[in-house]
Design a protein around this motif. Structure first.
Motif, mmCIF file in Angstrom:
data_model
loop_
_atom_site.group_PDB
_atom_site.id
_atom_site.type_symbol
_atom_site.label_atom_id
_atom_site.label_comp_id
_atom_site.label_asym_id
_atom_site.label_seq_id
_atom_site.Cartn_x
_atom_site.Cartn_y
_atom_site.Cartn_z
ATOM 1 N N THR A 195 0.837 -1.201 0.000
ATOM 2 C CA THR A 195 0.000 0.000 0.000
ATOM 3 C C THR A 195 0.872 1.252 0.000
ATOM 4 O O THR A 195 1.736 1.395 0.857
ATOM 5 N N PRO A 196 0.678 2.155 -0.956
ATOM 6 C CA PRO A 196 1.513 3.365 -1.006
ATOM 7 C C PRO A 196 1.213 4.302 0.149
ATOM 8 O O PRO A 196 0.091 4.352 0.654
ATOM 9 N N GLU A 197 2.224 5.037 0.566
ATOM 10 C CA GLU A 197 2.062 5.988 1.660
ATOM 11 C C GLU A 197 1.091 7.087 1.236
ATOM 12 O O GLU A 197 1.184 7.620 0.136
ATOM 13 N N PRO A 198 0.154 7.438 2.092
ATOM 14 C CA PRO A 198 -0.871 8.424 1.700
ATOM 15 C C PRO A 198 -0.384 9.857 1.836
ATOM 16 O O PRO A 198 0.732 10.104 2.300
ATOM 17 N N SER A 199 -1.242 10.775 1.471
ATOM 18 C CA SER A 199 -1.003 12.195 1.757
ATOM 19 C C SER A 199 -1.373 12.429 3.211
ATOM 20 O O SER A 199 -2.543 12.359 3.588
ATOM 21 N N TRP A 200 -0.363 12.686 4.043
ATOM 22 C CA TRP A 200 -0.621 12.823 5.472
ATOM 23 C C TRP A 200 -1.467 14.050 5.774
ATOM 24 O O TRP A 200 -2.245 14.051 6.734
ATOM 25 N N ALA A 201 -1.331 15.098 4.979
ATOM 26 C CA ALA A 201 -2.164 16.285 5.192
ATOM 27 C C ALA A 201 -3.633 15.943 4.966
ATOM 28 O O ALA A 201 -4.507 16.363 5.731
ATOM 29 N N ASP A 202 -3.901 15.157 3.930
ATOM 30 C CA ASP A 202 -5.275 14.755 3.605
ATOM 31 C C ASP A 202 -5.839 13.860 4.703
ATOM 32 O O ASP A 202 -6.949 14.088 5.205
ATOM 33 N N TRP A 203 -5.088 12.848 5.091
ATOM 34 C CA TRP A 203 -5.573 11.917 6.117
ATOM 35 C C TRP A 203 -5.733 12.619 7.471
ATOM 36 O O TRP A 203 -6.735 12.421 8.165
ATOM 37 N N SER A 204 -4.772 13.427 7.845
ATOM 38 C CA SER A 204 -4.862 14.132 9.131
ATOM 39 C C SER A 204 -6.029 15.104 9.124
ATOM 40 O O SER A 204 -6.689 15.301 10.150
ATOM 41 N N ASN A 205 -6.283 15.709 7.970
ATOM 42 C CA ASN A 205 -7.399 16.643 7.858
ATOM 43 C C ASN A 205 -8.731 15.935 8.079
ATOM 44 O O ASN A 205 -9.618 16.455 8.770
ATOM 45 N N THR A 206 -8.881 14.738 7.509
ATOM 46 C CA THR A 206 -10.131 13.984 7.688
ATOM 47 C C THR A 206 -10.314 13.573 9.137
ATOM 48 O O THR A 206 -11.432 13.642 9.675
ATOM 49 N N VAL A 207 -9.229 13.162 9.781
ATOM 50 C CA VAL A 207 -9.312 12.832 11.209
ATOM 51 C C VAL A 207 -9.740 14.061 11.998
ATOM 52 O O VAL A 207 -10.580 13.985 12.903
ATOM 53 N N ARG A 208 -9.168 15.209 11.666
ATOM 54 C CA ARG A 208 -9.529 16.460 12.353
ATOM 55 C C ARG A 208 -11.012 16.785 12.155
ATOM 56 O O ARG A 208 -11.699 17.189 13.106
ATOM 57 N N LEU A 209 -11.507 16.612 10.940
ATOM 58 C CA LEU A 209 -12.913 16.899 10.671
ATOM 59 C C LEU A 209 -13.825 15.948 11.440
ATOM 60 O O LEU A 209 -14.883 16.358 11.942
ATOM 61 N N MET A 210 -13.451 14.684 11.530
ATOM 62 C CA MET A 210 -14.248 13.741 12.331
ATOM 63 C C MET A 210 -14.268 14.174 13.788
ATOM 64 O O MET A 210 -15.277 14.050 14.478
ATOM 65 N N ARG A 211 -13.150 14.685 14.233
ATOM 66 C CA ARG A 211 -13.046 15.109 15.634
ATOM 67 C C ARG A 211 -13.812 16.407 15.885
ATOM 68 O O ARG A 211 -14.562 16.509 16.872
ATOM 69 N N GLN A 212 -13.648 17.376 15.002
ATOM 70 C CA GLN A 212 -14.232 18.694 15.248
ATOM 71 C C GLN A 212 -15.681 18.810 14.775
ATOM 72 O O GLN A 212 -16.501 19.420 15.448
ATOM 73 N N GLN A 213 -15.989 18.238 13.609
ATOM 74 C CA GLN A 213 -17.334 18.387 13.052
ATOM 75 C C GLN A 213 -18.274 17.259 13.451
ATOM 76 O O GLN A 213 -19.472 17.494 13.660
ATOM 77 N N ASP A 214 -17.722 16.041 13.544
ATOM 78 C CA ASP A 214 -18.561 14.886 13.868
ATOM 79 C C ASP A 214 -18.562 14.559 15.355
ATOM 80 O O ASP A 214 -19.256 13.637 15.790
ATOM 81 N N ASN A 215 -17.747 15.277 16.107
ATOM 82 C CA ASN A 215 -17.687 15.092 17.562
ATOM 83 C C ASN A 215 -17.226 13.692 17.949
ATOM 84 O O ASN A 215 -17.733 13.076 18.889
ATOM 85 N N ARG A 216 -16.224 13.156 17.204
ATOM 86 C CA ARG A 216 -15.632 11.865 17.534
ATOM 87 C C ARG A 216 -14.280 12.087 18.210
ATOM 88 O O ARG A 216 -13.544 12.994 17.838
ATOM 89 N N SER A 217 -13.956 11.268 19.142
ATOM 90 C CA SER A 217 -12.633 11.358 19.770
ATOM 91 C C SER A 217 -11.631 10.524 18.990
ATOM 92 O O SER A 217 -12.003 9.643 18.208
ATOM 93 N N HIS A 218 -10.369 10.772 19.209
ATOM 94 C CA HIS A 218 -9.339 9.956 18.573
ATOM 95 C C HIS A 218 -9.502 8.488 18.979
ATOM 96 O O HIS A 218 -9.305 7.582 18.165
ATOM 97 N N HIS A 219 -9.854 8.288 20.225
ATOM 98 C CA HIS A 219 -10.064 6.920 20.709
ATOM 99 C C HIS A 219 -11.175 6.244 19.907
ATOM 100 O O HIS A 219 -11.019 5.101 19.456
ATOM 101 N N GLU A 220 -12.298 6.929 19.721
ATOM 102 C CA GLU A 220 -13.426 6.347 19.000
ATOM 103 C C GLU A 220 -13.083 6.088 17.534
ATOM 104 O O GLU A 220 -13.484 5.069 16.965
ATOM 105 N N ILE A 221 -12.341 7.007 16.935
ATOM 106 C CA ILE A 221 -11.940 6.848 15.532
ATOM 107 C C ILE A 221 -11.084 5.601 15.356
ATOM 108 O O ILE A 221 -11.329 4.762 14.484
ATOM 109 N N CYS A 222 -10.069 5.487 16.205
ATOM 110 C CA CYS A 222 -9.161 4.344 16.087
ATOM 111 C C CYS A 222 -9.835 3.040 16.474
ATOM 112 O O CYS A 222 -9.575 1.986 15.880
#
Length: 312
Positions: free
Chosen positions: A227-254
């Protein structure tokens, strides 16, 4: 003729004999470094700071170098991958690297003259010169072809001058504009992880968003190491949006991703934070239906490192 306007560097065939040269990314990165290095002492303005560059030096960032290394889909190479490649060149004794946080990375090409300066009296050069121009005498081989004069002049003046030099290339102006935009973005979001953001600042995440994104990728890579290494800015941004907009914690995401990553169906379908976010409701409902309970959060604080760091 268009190439002559921006100067040149010699590229000797012996580079193909180097073990690292078989890697197309390493070879391209090395060529870019040679092309961007100052041919004469040069005063550069980068990220709002003045850099006095000597011959064979350039100031940049790993993220900027990655933007010039794209795959067939136009996706840039990650900052971390570029840093690993720079380490290869350091171990080979080709460059030295000095990075200053939020200011830039100073790269010095060691023995620059051996890599990038043309030596006209070498037999190999004379032979190639004679063959290319169909000149018979050794004396003619040492003369400079008119096209070479134009090229030579452009090369020697390519990086001379100071911040007010009117001959700076449009690409340099573009880089400066991009750096100004980056500085404005960082002033608005100082919590952004170092280098984990797009030039426009549209995609970004903090240190914990980036850590979670890395953990997700590590789980995917266990299933498919190619699997090729992803765009970390893109992936980190989606995690941030899940956390800030969807009200998910890092624990819940993982935790939800961990369940999906082991599932007989979802393992092959949830391969990014974006797919996890899109299928969140279905995944949650199916996990509940199959009787798989979420991993308890040990910390009382809902979205802190203590709530998820031990989990990953």
């Amino acid at each position: 003729m268009e190439n002559q306007k921006n100067g040149y560097i010699p590229l000797y065939r012996s580079v193909k004999k180097q073990p690292w040269a078989k890697d197309v990314y390493l070879r391209t990165l090395w060529e870019n470094i040679l092309l961007d290095a100052a041919r004469q002492p040069f005063v550069a303005n980068f990220k709002g700071h003045t850099w006095r560059l000597e011959t064979g030096q350039l100031v940049t960032t790993s993220a900027d170098l990655g933007l010039a290394l794209c795959n067939r889909n136009g996706e840039p190479t990650s900052r971390h991958a570029v840093e690993r490649m720079l380490t290869v060149f350091e171990k080979e004794g080709m460059i030295s690297v000095h990075a200053e946080r939020r200011k830039g990375t100073l790269i010095t090409v060691l023995n620059y003259s051996e890599y990038a300066e043309k030596i006209p009296d070498l037999p190999a050069h004379n032979s190639a010169h004679n063959s290319a121009h169909n000149e018979a005498s050794a004396g003619a081989a040492s003369e400079v072809h008119p096209a070479h004069k134009t090229e030579h002049k452009a090369a020697h003046h390519e990086q001379e001058g100071n911040n007010n030099n009117k001959n700076l290339s449009s690409s340099r102006n573009s880089d400066e504009s991009r750096n100004d935009a980056t500085e404005k973005f960082l002033s608005r979001h100082p919590e952004a992880a170092d280098g984990v953001y797009s030039p426009s600042g549209k995609l970004w995440g903090d240190a914990d968003d980036f850590k979670a994104a890395q953990w997700l990728f590590a789980r995917i890579a266990l299933l498919d190491p190619s699997t090729p290494e992803p765009s970390w800015a893109d992936w980190s941004n989606t995690v941030r949006l899940m956390r800030q907009q969807d009200n998910r914690s890092h624990h819940e995401i993982c935790d939800l991703f961990k369940w999906a990553n082991k599932h007989h169906f979802w393992a092959a379908n949830i391969l990014s934070p974006t797919s996890l976010r899109k299928q969140w409701q279905k995944l949650t409902a199916q996990r509940k239906q199959e009787g798989a309970a979420p991993t308890p959060i040990k910390s009382e604080s809902w979205n802190t490192r203590e709530a998820w760091q031990e989990f990953i």
